[in-house]
Design an enzyme around this catalytic site. Structure first.
Site, short mmCIF file in Angstrom:
data_model
loop_
_atom_site.label_atom_id
_atom_site.label_comp_id
_atom_site.label_asym_id
_atom_site.label_seq_id
_atom_site.Cartn_x
_atom_site.Cartn_y
_atom_site.Cartn_z
N GLY A 1 0.82 -1.20 0.00
CA GLY A 1 0.00 0.00 0.00
C GLY A 1 0.85 1.25 0.00
O GLY A 1 2.08 1.19 0.14
N GLY B 1 0.71 5.60 1.21
CA GLY B 1 0.06 6.76 1.78
C GLY B 1 0.72 8.02 1.27
O GLY B 1 1.51 7.99 0.32
N MET C 1 2.89 9.87 2.77
CA MET C 1 4.28 10.05 3.18
C MET C 1 5.12 8.79 3.07
O MET C 1 6.33 8.83 3.27
CB MET C 1 4.32 10.54 4.64
CG MET C 1 3.82 11.95 4.83
SD MET C 1 4.89 13.19 4.11
CE MET C 1 6.31 13.09 5.17
N SER C 2 4.51 7.64 2.78
CA SER C 2 5.29 6.41 2.78
C SER C 2 4.69 5.36 1.86
O SER C 2 3.53 5.43 1.47
CB SER C 2 5.37 5.85 4.21
OG SER C 2 4.08 5.52 4.69
N LYS D 1 8.82 -0.32 5.09
CA LYS D 1 8.20 0.98 4.84
C LYS D 1 9.28 1.99 4.47
O LYS D 1 10.29 2.13 5.15
CB LYS D 1 7.44 1.45 6.09
CG LYS D 1 6.82 2.83 5.94
CD LYS D 1 5.79 3.09 7.02
CE LYS D 1 4.54 2.30 6.79
NZ LYS D 1 3.42 2.72 7.66
N ASP E 1 -1.34 9.54 15.68
CA ASP E 1 -2.10 9.23 14.47
C ASP E 1 -3.01 8.03 14.72
O ASP E 1 -3.13 7.14 13.89
CB ASP E 1 -1.15 8.95 13.30
CG ASP E 1 -1.90 8.89 11.96
OD1 ASP E 1 -2.99 9.50 11.87
OD2 ASP E 1 -1.41 8.22 11.04
#
Length: 282
Positions: free
Chosen positions: A12, A14, A16-17, A34, A130
């Site tokens: 996956g 996001g 930022m990563s 990651k 988060d």
């Protein structure tokens, strides 16, 4: 990294990563890898996130708890920094809630496991910052019981120089607006009580399928938090004990000093009431 870790596919991505499934050739085990995305759009945020990641690598890899995804390795190469962590195959709390809210019995187990994980993180001075349903992974043990794993403890404490007006566009960096504590919007110092607020919002959502603080726009959601516009949980889940509803609402109080001082205190009160026959079903 290529000498030890083999990339086997993308899981996956996001804002930022990027998360990959990998294999540790030295330890002969599946891992998740990651990497921080270097977009160049906001160099200050990227540089700070990388600096914090590498600085906290020792603390992150020292956290060993059954309810927190284990970080095996933190490093950097020509493509930038990376984390190697436990590979968890399961479903997120977000995915489970999309089907239906949690039952009372499942909720009890979720509370016990998530609070234990928060206690372990907070006692190492790690604030998640988060907390949201997609950052809790459920796996099923051979016995049929589920185990909850807190994810993304390592990439969430970033710079706090942005104005309130920019928070909506930075939602993916600073957390989901639906679960952020009011002090995050106000750019105030955060501590474990900010995580407790977010956790309370997750519990509310897990029991109802409804966000406790909502709005038609990002600004509307922020104002809902700041003005504390929330329907009492008891009005939505009258089938569960009243003390549980009060306990969740305690966690999402507007101001930090009105919330539990720690996850340990929150869990202690939960267990005290749950085991007390005189209040168990009230």
């Amino acid at each position: 990294m290529e000498e030890r870790y083999e990339i086997r596919g993308k899981i996956g991505q996001g804002a930022m990563s990027v998360l990959y499934q990998g294999y540790d050739l030295r330890m002969n085990r599946d891992v998740a890898i990651k990497r921080i995305i270097k977009t160049g759009a906001n160099q200050e945020i990227e540089d700070e996130s990388i600096r914090r990641l590498l600085k906290e690598s020792g603390t992150l890899t020292s956290v060993k708890h059954p309810n927190i995804v284990t970080i095996y390795d933190v490093g950097s190469d020509e493509d930038g920094p990376y984390l190697v962590m436990e590979f968890v195959n399961g479903k997120t709390l977000e995915e489970l809630i999309e089907k239906s809210p949690l039952t009372w019995s499942d909720f009890i187990e979720v509370v016990l496991q998530t609070q234990e994980g928060l206690i372990a993180a907070h006692e190492r001075n790690l604030i998640h910052n988060d907390i949201k349903p997609s950052n809790f992974m459920f796996t099923w043990l051979p016995s049929g019981k589920f185990q909850v794993k807190i994810m993304n403890l390592c990439l969430t404490t970033l710079v706090r120089t942005q104005s309130k007006e920019k928070l909506e566009t930075l939602e993916a960096v600073f957390g989901s607006l639906y679960f952020m504590a009011p002090e995050q919007f106000e750019r105030l110092p955060l501590d474990c009580r900010s995580d407790i607020y977010s956790m309370g919002c997750v519990y509310y959502y897990a029991l109802t399928g409804i966000y406790p603080f909502d709005g038609e726009t990002g600004d509307g959601i922020m104002n809902s938090h700041l003005d504390h516009v929330v329907k009492p949980l008891q009005e939505l889940r009258s089938d569960i004990p009243r003390w549980v509803c009060d306990w969740v609402m305690w966690m999402i109080n507007r101001y930090p000093h009105d919330r539990p001082v720690s996850a340990r205190q929150a869990l202690s009160l939960f267990m005290l009431n749950h085991k007390n026959p005189s209040v168990r079903n009230q």
